[in-house]
Design a protein around this motif. Structure first.
Motif, PDB file in Angstrom:
ATOM      1  N   PHE A 153     -22.562  14.175   5.551  1.00 33.24           N
ATOM      2  CA  PHE A 153     -21.629  15.109   4.911  1.00 33.24           C
ATOM      3  C   PHE A 153     -22.273  15.783   3.709  1.00 33.24           C
ATOM      4  O   PHE A 153     -22.181  17.004   3.544  1.00 33.24           O
ATOM      5  N   LEU A 154     -22.928  15.004   2.859  1.00 32.89           N
ATOM      6  CA  LEU A 154     -23.520  15.561   1.646  1.00 32.89           C
ATOM      7  C   LEU A 154     -24.628  16.554   1.973  1.00 32.89           C
ATOM      8  O   LEU A 154     -24.762  17.589   1.307  1.00 32.89           O
ATOM      9  N   ARG A 155     -25.411  16.247   3.008  1.00 34.61           N
ATOM     10  CA  ARG A 155     -26.455  17.204   3.415  1.00 34.61           C
ATOM     11  C   ARG A 155     -25.825  18.503   3.916  1.00 34.61           C
ATOM     12  O   ARG A 155     -26.322  19.601   3.622  1.00 34.61           O
ATOM     13  N   GLY A 156     -24.746  18.394   4.667  1.00 37.08           N
ATOM     14  CA  GLY A 156     -24.066  19.590   5.163  1.00 37.08           C
ATOM     15  C   GLY A 156     -23.476  20.419   4.047  1.00 37.08           C
ATOM     16  O   GLY A 156     -23.514  21.659   4.080  1.00 37.08           O
ATOM     17  N   LEU A 157     -22.943  19.751   3.047  1.00 41.06           N
ATOM     18  CA  LEU A 157     -22.380  20.451   1.900  1.00 41.06           C
ATOM     19  C   LEU A 157     -23.460  21.274   1.204  1.00 41.06           C
ATOM     20  O   LEU A 157     -23.240  22.437   0.837  1.00 41.06           O
ATOM     21  N   ASP A 158     -24.631  20.686   1.045  1.00 41.03           N
ATOM     22  CA  ASP A 158     -25.743  21.408   0.420  1.00 41.03           C
ATOM     23  C   ASP A 158     -26.231  22.551   1.295  1.00 41.03           C
ATOM     24  O   ASP A 158     -26.523  23.653   0.809  1.00 41.03           O
ATOM     25  N   ALA A 159     -26.327  22.296   2.609  1.00 41.17           N
ATOM     26  CA  ALA A 159     -26.871  23.306   3.518  1.00 41.17           C
ATOM     27  C   ALA A 159     -26.015  24.564   3.551  1.00 41.17           C
ATOM     28  O   ALA A 159     -26.529  25.679   3.656  1.00 41.17           O
ATOM     29  N   LEU A 160     -24.698  24.397   3.448  1.00 40.81           N
ATOM     30  CA  LEU A 160     -23.793  25.543   3.589  1.00 40.81           C
ATOM     31  C   LEU A 160     -23.474  26.205   2.259  1.00 40.81           C
ATOM     32  O   LEU A 160     -22.896  27.300   2.238  1.00 40.81           O
ATOM     33  N   ASP A 161     -23.834  25.566   1.148  1.00 44.12           N
ATOM     34  CA  ASP A 161     -23.614  26.148  -0.177  1.00 44.12           C
ATOM     35  C   ASP A 161     -22.170  26.645  -0.305  1.00 44.12           C
ATOM     36  O   ASP A 161     -21.911  27.833  -0.481  1.00 44.12           O
ATOM     37  N   LEU A 162     -21.227  25.697  -0.212  1.00 41.86           N
ATOM     38  CA  LEU A 162     -19.814  26.068  -0.161  1.00 41.86           C
ATOM     39  C   LEU A 162     -19.192  26.394  -1.509  1.00 41.86           C
ATOM     40  O   LEU A 162     -18.017  26.720  -1.576  1.00 41.86           O
ATOM     41  N   HIS A 163     -19.961  26.299  -2.577  1.00 41.08           N
ATOM     42  CA  HIS A 163     -19.367  26.555  -3.890  1.00 41.08           C
ATOM     43  C   HIS A 163     -19.385  28.043  -4.217  1.00 41.08           C
ATOM     44  O   HIS A 163     -18.379  28.706  -4.203  1.00 41.08           O
ATOM     45  N   ARG A 164     -20.566  28.541  -4.453  1.00 34.84           N
ATOM     46  CA  ARG A 164     -20.727  29.941  -4.854  1.00 34.84           C
ATOM     47  C   ARG A 164     -19.673  30.325  -5.893  1.00 34.84           C
ATOM     48  O   ARG A 164     -19.462  29.638  -6.872  1.00 34.84           O
ATOM     49  N   SER A 165     -18.951  31.414  -5.658  1.00 33.10           N
ATOM     50  CA  SER A 165     -17.979  31.878  -6.659  1.00 33.10           C
ATOM     51  C   SER A 165     -16.546  31.652  -6.213  1.00 33.10           C
ATOM     52  O   SER A 165     -15.619  32.236  -6.776  1.00 33.10           O
ATOM     53  N   GLY A 166     -16.343  30.797  -5.202  1.00 29.11           N
ATOM     54  CA  GLY A 166     -14.975  30.540  -4.760  1.00 29.11           C
ATOM     55  C   GLY A 166     -14.905  30.298  -3.264  1.00 29.11           C
ATOM     56  O   GLY A 166     -15.823  29.726  -2.670  1.00 29.11           O
ATOM     57  N   ILE A 167     -13.809  30.711  -2.656  1.00 26.44           N
ATOM     58  CA  ILE A 167     -13.562  30.485  -1.232  1.00 26.44           C
ATOM     59  C   ILE A 167     -14.715  31.053  -0.415  1.00 26.44           C
ATOM     60  O   ILE A 167     -15.101  32.210  -0.592  1.00 26.44           O
ATOM     61  N   PRO A 168     -15.301  30.263   0.492  1.00 26.39           N
ATOM     62  CA  PRO A 168     -16.441  30.756   1.275  1.00 26.39           C
ATOM     63  C   PRO A 168     -16.042  31.865   2.251  1.00 26.39           C
ATOM     64  O   PRO A 168     -14.949  31.849   2.825  1.00 26.39           O
ATOM     65  N   ASP A 169     -16.934  32.787   2.426  1.00 30.77           N
ATOM     66  CA  ASP A 169     -16.791  33.832   3.438  1.00 30.77           C
ATOM     67  C   ASP A 169     -17.320  33.265   4.758  1.00 30.77           C
ATOM     68  O   ASP A 169     -18.476  32.870   4.854  1.00 30.77           O
ATOM     69  N   PHE A 170     -16.461  33.196   5.781  1.00 33.65           N
ATOM     70  CA  PHE A 170     -16.876  32.617   7.057  1.00 33.65           C
ATOM     71  C   PHE A 170     -18.107  33.322   7.624  1.00 33.65           C
ATOM     72  O   PHE A 170     -18.970  32.680   8.231  1.00 33.65           O
ATOM     73  N   ALA A 171     -18.183  34.629   7.444  1.00 28.50           N
ATOM     74  CA  ALA A 171     -19.321  35.376   7.981  1.00 28.50           C
ATOM     75  C   ALA A 171     -20.630  34.868   7.385  1.00 28.50           C
ATOM     76  O   ALA A 171     -21.661  34.808   8.059  1.00 28.50           O
ATOM     77  N   ARG A 172     -20.592  34.470   6.107  1.00 28.07           N
ATOM     78  CA  ARG A 172     -21.809  33.966   5.453  1.00 28.07           C
ATOM     79  C   ARG A 172     -22.163  32.560   5.921  1.00 28.07           C
ATOM     80  O   ARG A 172     -23.306  32.301   6.311  1.00 28.07           O
ATOM     81  N   ILE A 173     -21.196  31.650   5.890  1.00 28.06           N
ATOM     82  CA  ILE A 173     -21.537  30.268   6.237  1.00 28.06           C
ATOM     83  C   ILE A 173     -21.837  30.125   7.732  1.00 28.06           C
ATOM     84  O   ILE A 173     -22.586  29.233   8.129  1.00 28.06           O
ATOM     85  N   ASN A 174     -21.280  31.014   8.546  1.00 29.78           N
ATOM     86  CA  ASN A 174     -21.535  30.922   9.988  1.00 29.78           C
ATOM     87  C   ASN A 174     -22.995  31.196  10.336  1.00 29.78           C
ATOM     88  O   ASN A 174     -23.501  30.687  11.339  1.00 29.78           O
TER      89      ASN A 174
END
Length: 294
Positions: free
Chosen positions: A54-75
């Protein structure tokens, strides 16, 4: 994100597969702030509690940024890692729609976020539960395969009338699963990692039973959706889940058809009991708070 008793047709504005546009550009700063608050308080406490996958996935997707993730980016990164994508849906979707998305490596996620006064408890899963809780694990190839196989198995379970048994497997693994690791007990279930209070309760509280994972035992066990769990099932590794999906569930369903359900607080002969819980929390009536929607 599946739900019983839903309409056969998608709601207005949704596509035939129940997907909608995320509408990332329409989120307000207040909504982004809710995400940031939830993200920061969860990540502050999850090191030493969540599993490495889980922790590796959290880092890989960079879910923090400036707020709610944009699906287009994390996809982009998610698809590169395991071939999965996240698709927005208007809320709970029918079981057959949910299974079809999973079988095709699409994870349906709500696109709304809870209100500031709902930080600790929300009855219906929102984007924080769905994306923060579920999506990091989908970066792990073995878990990603398990989820696809679950979707394929769900379509079969619908035809055989055994959906209740399969739903229990999802609940006690994908939503509320624990893992034994060389470093100790760790969380991988989305319903726990997305909840501050259940992240503590699930690992540390003496109240719930913690029992070694056994497929048929899990598929016979009732669960509660309105509060902390009274039992958690513990796998040895993510590989355990992959091995589960390689079994022929047909023979298992035949046995389950004549088997009785097991109560949420029961310990039965053959259980590998890691923690025999006091059940003090449930006996006191619980408090219907803290457990993230799942």
């Amino acid at each position: 994100m599946s739900g019983d008793g839903l309409s056969n047709g998608p709601p207005p504005g949704a596509r035939p597969d129940w997907t909608i546009d995320q509408g990332w550009e329409t989120y307000t700063q207040a909504e982004h702030d809710v995400w940031i608050t939830l993200y920061e308080r969860q990540t502050d406490m999850l090191h030493g509690r969540a599993c490495d996958e889980f922790l590796r996935g959290l880092d890989a997707l960079d879910l923090h940024r400036s707020g709610i993730p944009d699906f287009a980016r994390i996809n982009e990164e998610l698809k590169r890692l395991t071939g999965w994508t996240v698709v927005a849906v208007p809320g709970l979707v029918p079981d057959d729609v949910f299974f079809d998305h999973l079988a095709n490596r699409r994870f349906p996620a709500g696109q709304f976020i809870r209100k500031p006064h709902e930080l600790d408890y929300l009855q219906e899963p929102d984007i924080f539960h769905d994306v923060f809780g579920h999506v990091p694990m989908l970066t792990d190839p073995v878990f990603a395969d398990y989820m696809q196989a679950y979707g394929e198995g769900g379509r079969r379970a619908l035809g055989l009338g055994r959906l209740a048994n399969l739903a229990r497997l999802y609940w006690y693994t994908v939503e509320f699963g624990l893992m034994n690791t060389p470093s100790g007990l760790r969380i991988y279930g989305a319903g726990i990692v997305s909840s501050r209070t259940e992240s503590i309760f699930g690992l540390d509280d003496p109240s719930p039973n913690r029992i070694g994972f056994d497929l048929e035992r899990v598929m016979r066990t009732l669960y509660r959706i309105d509060d902390f769990q009274q039992v958690y099932f513990v796998i040895d590794s993510i590989q355990t889940l992959q091995e589960v999906t390689l079994r022929d569930f047909g023979a298992i369903y035949e046995r389950l058809a004549s088997a009785t359900d097991i109560g949420v607080a029961e310990i039965v002969p053959g259980d590998a009991v890691l923690t025999r819980g006091t059940q003090a929390y449930a006996t006191a009536g619980g408090r219907l708070a803290g457990a993230a929607a799942g």
